[in-house]
Design an enzyme around this catalytic site. Structure first.
Site, PDB file in Angstrom:
ATOM      1  N   ASP A 306      -1.649 -23.837 -13.976  1.00  0.00           N
ATOM      2  CA  ASP A 306      -2.145 -24.862 -14.899  1.00  0.00           C
ATOM      3  C   ASP A 306      -2.082 -24.361 -16.345  1.00  0.00           C
ATOM      4  O   ASP A 306      -2.077 -23.166 -16.611  1.00  0.00           O
ATOM      5  CB  ASP A 306      -3.580 -25.267 -14.547  1.00  0.00           C
ATOM      6  CG  ASP A 306      -4.549 -24.095 -14.622  1.00  0.00           C
ATOM      7  OD1 ASP A 306      -4.161 -22.990 -14.231  1.00  0.00           O
ATOM      8  OD2 ASP A 306      -5.700 -24.290 -15.065  1.00  0.00           O
ATOM      9  N   GLU A 307      -2.008 -25.296 -17.275  1.00  0.00           N
ATOM     10  CA  GLU A 307      -2.207 -25.073 -18.706  1.00  0.00           C
ATOM     11  C   GLU A 307      -1.310 -23.967 -19.268  1.00  0.00           C
ATOM     12  O   GLU A 307      -1.762 -22.885 -19.609  1.00  0.00           O
ATOM     13  CB  GLU A 307      -3.690 -24.772 -18.984  1.00  0.00           C
ATOM     14  CG  GLU A 307      -4.588 -25.917 -18.588  1.00  0.00           C
ATOM     15  CD  GLU A 307      -6.063 -25.636 -18.821  1.00  0.00           C
ATOM     16  OE1 GLU A 307      -6.811 -26.609 -19.047  1.00  0.00           O
ATOM     17  OE2 GLU A 307      -6.473 -24.459 -18.778  1.00  0.00           O
ATOM     18  N   TYR A 308      -0.037 -24.274 -19.380  1.00  0.00           N
ATOM     19  CA  TYR A 308       0.952 -23.335 -19.905  1.00  0.00           C
ATOM     20  C   TYR A 308       1.606 -23.946 -21.149  1.00  0.00           C
ATOM     21  O   TYR A 308       1.595 -25.161 -21.354  1.00  0.00           O
ATOM     22  CB  TYR A 308       2.006 -23.030 -18.832  1.00  0.00           C
ATOM     23  CG  TYR A 308       2.680 -24.285 -18.300  1.00  0.00           C
ATOM     24  CD1 TYR A 308       3.917 -24.706 -18.775  1.00  0.00           C
ATOM     25  CD2 TYR A 308       2.048 -25.075 -17.340  1.00  0.00           C
ATOM     26  CE1 TYR A 308       4.508 -25.869 -18.317  1.00  0.00           C
ATOM     27  CE2 TYR A 308       2.619 -26.237 -16.880  1.00  0.00           C
ATOM     28  CZ  TYR A 308       3.850 -26.640 -17.371  1.00  0.00           C
ATOM     29  OH  TYR A 308       4.419 -27.801 -16.923  1.00  0.00           O
TER      30      TYR A 308
END
Length: 463
Positions: A306-308
Site C-alpha cells: 500500500d501507499e507507494y
C-alpha cells in the site's frame, strides 16, 4: 432461525451469538467433584479448560479420560461427526453434566470458550474468586459464519512486549477470533530478527525522543507465540511490507534502493522504496521470506503493497529497463491512466508496482504459502496468481495517495476475479477512526459480504 430462536439467543451474553440455542430447565453446578474428560486428541484442550477455570473456582478440576467410568458430575469433550466444519461444535448442558462434540479439536476449543462465557463475568476476571458456579441447561449448535475472524496489531509503530501479545491472543480466543495479523515492519521499525540481515533490527534501541519505544522479537520468541496461539485456535499471520513503508529496512540496507536514489548519491530527498527493477532486491526478499515462513506456519503471508510513490523508479535505469523488457506499458489502460493521473508520485507507478508485487507474491507461492496484499487501485481484477486481497479502501473512499475515488468495493472486485478477500475497510474496522458507542455501532453494522456480490462468489470472502 425463527424470531423465537433469535430471542432465545439474545437472552445469553455470548459474543459472537451462536447459530442455534435451545433452553432447558435446570442448572449444572461446577464444583470440586466435577471432572473434565477427553480422549487423547482433546486432552490438551481439557487441561487448558481446567487451567482457565482454576482462578474462578479456587481449585483445578481433575482431567480424566472418556474411557474412565462416568463420574457423577462431568464436562466431556468429545470428537464426533456433526454438521459444519472443523470449528463447528455442539454443546449440551444438563443438570448432570456438560458434553461438547466437535469434528476437530478447533471446535472443542470454541465450545470451551462458550462454556467460559456462560459463567458470570466475575469468573472471567483472572483473579482468585473461589466459588461454585452454575451453568444454564441448554443446547447450543454453533459454527462460524466466516473462516477469517481477525485483528491486526501494528508492532512496528507501537512495539509491544510478548506478554501483551499473549494477553491479546487470550482475548481473541475468548471471543472465537482466530487470526492475529502482526504488522512486523514499517518505516518506523523492523521488529523481527532476520539472521541473514542483522542490521534490520540494530537501530531498534535508537527510538527518537517522544516516539514509541522500539524493540526486536527474537525468532525463538515468535515461535513460542505461534505455539501459544495455536493452542487457542489462533493463527499468527505475519506482514512484511513491500515496496513502501520500508524506511527501516532501506536505512539499514540502502543498496536495496534504486542505484541513483538521493539517499545513495545525494540530492533532494525522495521517498524510500525498494528498487522495482533489480533481481538482487528479490533475492533479499526471498531470503527474508524463507526465515519468516520457517517461523510462522501460517498458510498466509502478508506482503503489504500500500501507499507507494514510484518517483525514484522513473529515474532508475534498472526500473526503466524492466519496464521495457517486460513490456509493462502494454498493461496500461485508459482506466488506469485516469485513476493515476493526479496521483502522488509518478503517474505511471502502477506498472512497475504490479510487476514488483507479482514477483514478491510468486516467491511466497514458491514457499508453499498464499500471499496477501492490501488492496490497490492498480489491480483492476488482475491480482497476482494464488493471492488474497485485504480490503482497506471501500467504494467512494477518496484515496489520498492516488487522489481518486475508489470506484468499487475492493473485496467484491477480488471475489469477482476469483480471488479470496478479507474485508477490513477503514470505514468500519479502523479502531482509531471512531470511539465509544460510535465505534461499536459501526462494528456491529458491518457485514463483510458486499451487497452486490454474486452469492456463488460469497465463499471467497474469507471474513
Amino acid at each position: 432461525m425463527t424470531a423465537t430462536d433469535r430471542a432465545t439467543v439474545d437472552l445469553l451474553d455470548l459474543i459472537p451469538r451462536p447459530a442455534e440455542v435451545a433452553h432447558h430447565d435446570g442448572r449444572f453446578v461446577v464444583d470440586a467433584q466435577t471432572v473434565i474428560r477427553a480422549n487423547r486428541d482433546g486432552e490438551h484442550t481439557a487441561r487448558a479448560l481446567a487451567a482457565a477455570l482454576e482462578p474462578a473456582c479456587g481449585y483445578q478440576l481433575r482431567v480424566g479420560s472418556l474411557a474412565d467410568s462416568a463420574p457423577a458430575k462431568r464436562i466431556d469433550l468429545r470428537l464426533g461427526v456433526i454438521a459444519g466444519g472443523d470449528e463447528a461444535y455442539e454443546l449440551t448442558i444438563t443438570s448432570k453434566g456438560v458434553e461438547a462434540v466437535a469434528n476437530a479439536t478447533a471446535g472443542l476449543v470454541l465450545a470451551c470458550q462458550t462454556l467460559r462465557q456462560l459463567l458470570p463475568a466475575a469468573a472471567l476476571g483472572g483473579g482468585k474468586v473461589g466459588a461454585a458456579w452454575s451453568l444454564p441447561c441448554l443446547t447450543i449448535r454453533d459454527r462460524p459464519a466466516f473462516a477469517w475472524r481477525g485483528m491486526m496489531l501494528d508492532l512496528a509503530r507501537h512495539f509491544m512486549p510478548v506478554g501483551f501479545i499473549e494477553r491479546m491472543i487470550d482475548l481473541l480466543a475468548l471471543y472465537k477470533m482466530n487470526r492475529l495479523h502482526l504488522h512486523l515492519t514499517d518505516s518506523q521499525a523492523w521488529t523481527m530478527e532476520i539472521a541473514a540481515y542483522p542490521r534490520l533490527t540494530q537501530a531498534n534501541h535508537l527510538a527518537p525522543a517522544g516516539q514509541p519505544a522500539r524493540g526486536t522479537y527474537a525468532q525463538r520468541e515468535l515461535r513460542a507465540l505461534v505455539a501459544y496461539a495455536a493452542e487457542r485456535n489462533v493463527v499468527l499471520v505475519p506482514e512484511i511490507e513491500f515496496p513502501c513503508h520500508s524506511d527501516a529496512a532501506l536505512d539499514a540496507y540502502p543498496e536495496l534502493l534504486c542505484v541513483n536514489h538521493p539517499a545513495r548519491v545525494g540530492g533532494p530527498m525522495d521517498h524510500k522504496e525498494y528498487c522495482a527493477g533489480r533481481d538482487d532486491v528479490v533475492d533479499f526478499v526471498r531470503t527474508v521470506l524463507r526465515e519468516v515462513t520457517a517461523v510462522f506456519p501460517s498458510p498466509w503471508i502478508h506482503i503489504g503493497g500500500d501507499e507507494y510513490y514510484g518517483t525514484a523508479w522513473e529515474r532508475c535505469p534498472d526500473c526503466q529497463r524492466r519496464l521495457r523488457d517486460e513490456h509493462l506499458e502494454d498493461e496500461d489502460t485508459p482506466e488506469l491512466r485516469a485513476l493515476f493521473a493526479n496521483a502522488q508520485g509518478s503517474p505511471s507507478k502502477h506498472l512497475l508496482y504490479r510487476s514488483f508485487m507479482r514477483r514478491i507474491a510468486a516467491e511466497v507461492v514458491a514457499l508453499g504459502r498464499a500471499p496477501i496484499l492490501w488492496d490497490d487501485l492498480s489491480w483492476r481484477g488482475t491480482f497476482p496468481p494464488g493471492s488474497a486481497l485485504m480490503q482497506w479502501h471501500y467504494r467512494g473512499l477518496f484515496d489520498w495517495m492516488q487522489k481518486a475515488f475508489t470506484p468499487e468495493d475492493p473485496a467484491a472486485d477480488a471475489a469477482h476475479a476469483g480471488h479470496a478477500a478479507i474485508a477490513a475497510p477503514a470505514s468500519h474496522l479502523y479502531f482509531d477512526y471512531f470511539h465509544g458507542a460510535a465505534l461499536l455501532r459501526r462494528l456491529y453494522a458491518f457485514d463483510p459480504l458486499p451487497a452486490d456480490l454474486d452469492p456463488a462468489r460469497a465463499p471467497l470472502i474469507l471474513g
